[in-house]
Design a protein around this motif. Sequence first.
Motif, PDB file in Angstrom:
ATOM      1  N   GLY A 102       0.844  -1.338   0.102  1.00 52.57           N
ATOM      2  CA  GLY A 102       0.051  -0.053   0.036  1.00 52.57           C
ATOM      3  C   GLY A 102       1.008   1.342  -0.049  1.00 52.57           C
ATOM      4  N   ALA A 103       1.954   1.278   0.801  1.00 52.43           N
ATOM      5  CA  ALA A 103       2.787   2.293   0.946  1.00 52.43           C
ATOM      6  C   ALA A 103       3.471   2.616  -0.448  1.00 52.43           C
ATOM      7  N   GLU A 104       4.096   1.302  -1.229  1.00 51.95           N
ATOM      8  CA  GLU A 104       4.554   1.626  -2.417  1.00 51.95           C
ATOM      9  C   GLU A 104       3.575   2.262  -3.347  1.00 51.95           C
ATOM     10  N   PRO A 126       8.290   0.405  10.079  1.00 51.08           N
ATOM     11  CA  PRO A 126       9.362  -0.082   9.216  1.00 51.08           C
ATOM     12  C   PRO A 126       9.070  -0.467   7.847  1.00 51.08           C
ATOM     13  N   GLU A 127       7.939  -1.084   7.536  1.00 54.77           N
ATOM     14  CA  GLU A 127       7.585  -1.307   6.207  1.00 54.77           C
ATOM     15  C   GLU A 127       7.396  -0.134   5.267  1.00 54.77           C
ATOM     16  N   ILE A 128       6.837   1.035   6.015  1.00 54.95           N
ATOM     17  CA  ILE A 128       6.956   2.219   5.133  1.00 54.95           C
ATOM     18  C   ILE A 128       8.282   2.795   4.885  1.00 54.95           C
ATOM     19  N   ALA A 129       8.884   2.722   5.793  1.00 54.86           N
ATOM     20  CA  ALA A 129      10.309   3.246   5.634  1.00 54.86           C
ATOM     21  C   ALA A 129      10.856   2.539   4.701  1.00 54.86           C
ATOM     22  N   ALA A 130      10.880   1.157   4.724  1.00 53.77           N
ATOM     23  CA  ALA A 130      11.534   0.439   3.304  1.00 53.77           C
ATOM     24  C   ALA A 130      10.934   0.958   2.038  1.00 53.77           C
TER      25      ALA A 130
END
Length: 432
Positions: A102-104, A126-130
Amino acid sequence: MATLAITGGRLLRPDGTISRADVLIDQDEGTILELDDDLDGTGETTIDASNALVTPGFVNGHSHVAMTLLRGHADDKPLDTWLQEDIWPAEDELTPEDIRVGAELGLLEMIKSGTTAFADMYFEVPEIAAAVDTAGLRARLGHGVVTVAADEAAAREDAQTSIDVARELDGAADGRISTAFMPHSLTTVGEEYLDEFVPKAREIGVPIHYHANETTDEVAPIVEERGVRPLAYAAEKGMLEPEDFVAHGVHVDESEIELLAEAGTGVIHCPGSNMKLASGMAPVQRLLDAGVTVGLGTDGAASNNDLSLLDEARDAAMVGKLETGDASAVPAEAVAEFLTHGTADAIGLDTGRLEPGAAADIAVIDLDAPHLTPPHDFVSHLAYAVAAADVKHTICDGQVLMRDREVQTLDERAVCDRASERAAALVDRAAE
Ligand SMILES: [Zn+2]
């Protein structure tokens, strides 16, 4: 030193004027080396910006970027019903992988609409940061804390996660990621947790970001219980400092506008979301007149339903006039500031100005279009007529994230396909 020249364009200056200039960028440092009339041939690589507007990359001051997966899932309901019936049940089913995808998708959309920096409140940060690291944008990220429905152990763990995330991710992605402590709002986080964790945020030196005065439901309970307005309560809790910023600020009274101005706390105006959820209209011109730092945000894609700040800019100007009954309120010049350094200042990111030494965060907008003709006034066009699809190139930290509408850092087709698959499975799980 790798260098990039952007030549032939018209440049939006920090003072709001537009004039001809080329830009020379140091790609290793990610900064602007020089602005001049004739830098053609000086860069190792060149972007031709003839008949284009060169602006700072846009800055989105409030988002929940992974909520792109819920775009169009539930519309046309008031905030409370919408959250309880549709959004929270789906969010309960979100996996870390869903949030990454979703962030991508959200970052892809941001790059394609000229946004190079944003502030984001969500979970599984951390997923969003990646995703931010891969996509190449600049961001201030935080874990949103909600304690109302949780037992004490879970509530404290949630708040501690927000502090831990803020400490651990600050400076990630080669310094492109900053962080904040993010209690969701003054009504969804208990007072005891603010008392305990606000000082911890100050200890680690991060700002505090929260939703404030979005609806009357966020105002009345505080006034009834405590006898003070929400932002006076926030000040009592130590959450109204110059580095802090609140989202919405729709239902603020004169005393709160004064408090915000005195404190130097930023307000992120989210007109699209406020209109869609019928939350009300923020008194943006009065905030500006009082000297409050105002920024612009899209909020999540489920209440907007897109992440283009250009749509938000137009909404801000329009609703600002409607709110005051004055067509001179929230003029194009104010909106150009909201898009760029106004929001950057509100969220404390060093971007939004094109000048030597500044971050090379840039959007190049193609002016060769019927809806951008004739060329009377490009600031007017930026506020009222430019659309996301007019953004031709996007550069952040000196790196080209999109060239000729082709995103370089993410595979557009693959991201969209993955997001559609994940979103369908998510909604199915939530309905079970
Ligand atoms: Zn929000």
